[in-house]
Design a protein around this motif. Structure first.
Motif, PDB file in Angstrom:
ATOM      1  N   HIS A   1      55.932  31.793  64.611  1.00  0.00           N
ATOM      2  CA  HIS A   1      55.351  32.765  63.678  1.00  0.00           C
ATOM      3  C   HIS A   1      53.831  32.852  63.787  1.00  0.00           C
ATOM      4  O   HIS A   1      53.200  33.610  63.053  1.00  0.00           O
ATOM      5  N   ARG A   2      53.234  32.081  64.691  1.00  0.00           N
ATOM      6  CA  ARG A   2      51.780  32.105  64.848  1.00  0.00           C
ATOM      7  C   ARG A   2      51.334  33.388  65.535  1.00  0.00           C
ATOM      8  O   ARG A   2      52.094  34.024  66.248  1.00  0.00           O
ATOM      9  N   GLY A   3      50.070  33.731  65.307  1.00  0.00           N
ATOM     10  CA  GLY A   3      49.492  34.896  65.949  1.00  0.00           C
ATOM     11  C   GLY A   3      49.845  36.209  65.275  1.00  0.00           C
ATOM     12  O   GLY A   3      49.569  37.281  65.810  1.00  0.00           O
ATOM     13  N   ARG A   4      50.463  36.154  64.112  1.00  0.00           N
ATOM     14  CA  ARG A   4      50.867  37.360  63.387  1.00  0.00           C
ATOM     15  C   ARG A   4      49.986  37.608  62.162  1.00  0.00           C
ATOM     16  O   ARG A   4      50.260  38.521  61.396  1.00  0.00           O
TER      17      ARG A   4
ATOM     18  N   ALA B   1      52.800  37.860  53.193  1.00  0.00           N
ATOM     19  CA  ALA B   1      53.233  36.476  53.068  1.00  0.00           C
ATOM     20  C   ALA B   1      53.179  36.110  51.595  1.00  0.00           C
ATOM     21  O   ALA B   1      52.314  36.573  50.854  1.00  0.00           O
ATOM     22  N   GLU B   2      54.115  35.305  51.170  1.00  0.00           N
ATOM     23  CA  GLU B   2      54.166  34.869  49.780  1.00  0.00           C
ATOM     24  C   GLU B   2      54.184  33.354  49.740  1.00  0.00           C
ATOM     25  O   GLU B   2      54.561  32.694  50.721  1.00  0.00           O
ATOM     26  N   LEU B   3      53.788  32.809  48.610  1.00  0.00           N
ATOM     27  CA  LEU B   3      53.792  31.367  48.400  1.00  0.00           C
ATOM     28  C   LEU B   3      54.752  31.019  47.278  1.00  0.00           C
ATOM     29  O   LEU B   3      54.846  31.748  46.293  1.00  0.00           O
ATOM     30  N   ARG B   4      55.426  29.913  47.468  1.00  0.00           N
ATOM     31  CA  ARG B   4      56.216  29.342  46.377  1.00  0.00           C
ATOM     32  C   ARG B   4      55.951  27.847  46.376  1.00  0.00           C
ATOM     33  O   ARG B   4      55.727  27.239  47.436  1.00  0.00           O
ATOM     34  N   PRO B   5      55.947  27.234  45.205  1.00  0.00           N
ATOM     35  CA  PRO B   5      55.675  25.795  45.154  1.00  0.00           C
ATOM     36  C   PRO B   5      56.709  25.006  45.960  1.00  0.00           C
ATOM     37  O   PRO B   5      57.903  25.309  45.926  1.00  0.00           O
TER      38      PRO B   5
ATOM     39  N   ASP C   1      45.195  21.660  53.934  1.00  0.00           N
ATOM     40  CA  ASP C   1      45.994  21.824  55.143  1.00  0.00           C
ATOM     41  C   ASP C   1      46.674  23.185  55.122  1.00  0.00           C
ATOM     42  O   ASP C   1      47.099  23.637  54.067  1.00  0.00           O
ATOM     43  N   ILE C   2      46.775  23.810  56.280  1.00  0.00           N
ATOM     44  CA  ILE C   2      47.578  25.016  56.439  1.00  0.00           C
ATOM     45  C   ILE C   2      48.207  24.946  57.823  1.00  0.00           C
ATOM     46  O   ILE C   2      47.545  24.581  58.797  1.00  0.00           O
ATOM     47  N   ALA C   3      49.488  25.254  57.893  1.00  0.00           N
ATOM     48  CA  ALA C   3      50.197  25.220  59.179  1.00  0.00           C
ATOM     49  C   ALA C   3      51.311  26.269  59.164  1.00  0.00           C
ATOM     50  O   ALA C   3      52.015  26.411  58.167  1.00  0.00           O
ATOM     51  N   VAL C   4      51.433  26.958  60.276  1.00  0.00           N
ATOM     52  CA  VAL C   4      52.473  27.966  60.458  1.00  0.00           C
ATOM     53  C   VAL C   4      53.298  27.546  61.662  1.00  0.00           C
ATOM     54  O   VAL C   4      52.751  27.124  62.691  1.00  0.00           O
TER      55      VAL C   4
ATOM     56  N   ALA D   1      48.462  32.992  58.557  1.00  0.00           N
ATOM     57  CA  ALA D   1      47.463  32.055  58.028  1.00  0.00           C
ATOM     58  C   ALA D   1      46.237  32.816  57.543  1.00  0.00           C
ATOM     59  O   ALA D   1      45.653  32.485  56.505  1.00  0.00           O
ATOM     60  N   SER D   2      45.850  33.855  58.273  1.00  0.00           N
ATOM     61  CA  SER D   2      44.694  34.654  57.886  1.00  0.00           C
ATOM     62  C   SER D   2      44.905  35.304  56.518  1.00  0.00           C
ATOM     63  O   SER D   2      44.008  35.323  55.673  1.00  0.00           O
ATOM     64  N   GLU D   3      46.101  35.808  56.294  1.00  0.00           N
ATOM     65  CA  GLU D   3      46.421  36.433  55.006  1.00  0.00           C
ATOM     66  C   GLU D   3      46.339  35.404  53.871  1.00  0.00           C
ATOM     67  O   GLU D   3      45.775  35.688  52.808  1.00  0.00           O
ATOM     68  N   ILE D   4      46.860  34.217  54.096  1.00  0.00           N
ATOM     69  CA  ILE D   4      46.838  33.168  53.069  1.00  0.00           C
ATOM     70  C   ILE D   4      45.400  32.738  52.796  1.00  0.00           C
ATOM     71  O   ILE D   4      44.995  32.567  51.635  1.00  0.00           O
TER      72      ILE D   4
END
Length: 154
Positions: free
Chosen positions: A96-99, A6-10, A89-92, A102-105
């Motif tokens: 896409h949940r259960g993959r 997983a990647e993040l972008r602003p 806050d974190i939301a998926v 969120a844990s990776e982030i």
């Protein structure tokens, strides 16, 4: 489980519709039983209030869009203020949940940080278990929410 990378972008102004979509997806279940034509306006109003409250309470926070293979799948907001790190806050999105996204982030967020805090609804047992797997411990409980932190002094 294979790493999803997983990647993040602003988040940018162009992401407002996606931010609302993630918010609505995460909270729609709270309104089961209400007529559908009432849910969207109600959640739209809550989204605007939530965003304003978050800006007021966490003026140094930054929101990122979580992507997997270039596809936006969620959001994360983190407040880095004077050496303190708070997961606001974190939301998926539901599909896409259960993959492990969120844990990776969360693992990346905690890695390299001495101390991270967050607040979560006390009855959100799934989220609490996720945070505990990443080293968070309950610090206090008030008004139905628990404050959790890493590196809790014993």
């Amino acid at each position: 489980m294979a790493l999803l990378t997983a990647e993040l972008r602003p988040a940018a102004a162009a992401d407002d519709a996606f931010l609302r979509r993630v918010f609505v997806d995460a909270r729609r279940v709270e309104f089961t039983g209400l007529p559908e034509e009432q849910i969207d306006p109600l959640l739209g109003m809550q989204f605007r209030a939530h965003a304003a409250d978050r800006r007021a309470r966490y003026p140094h926070a930054h929101t990122s869009i979580i992507t997997v293979a270039g596809e936006p799948v969620g959001t994360v907001t983190v407040d880095d203020d004077g050496g303190r790190r708070h997961l606001v806050d974190i939301a998926v999105l539901t599909p896409h949940r259960g993959r492990g996204i969120a844990s990776e982030i969360i693992a990346d967020l905690v890695h390299g940080a001495e101390h991270v805090t967050l607040s979560v609804w006390s009855l959100n047992h799934g989220a609490r278990r996720l945070y505990e797997r990443h080293g968070f411990e309950v610090v206090s409980e008030q008004f139905g929410y628990v404050l959790m932190a890493t590196a809790v002094d014993g």
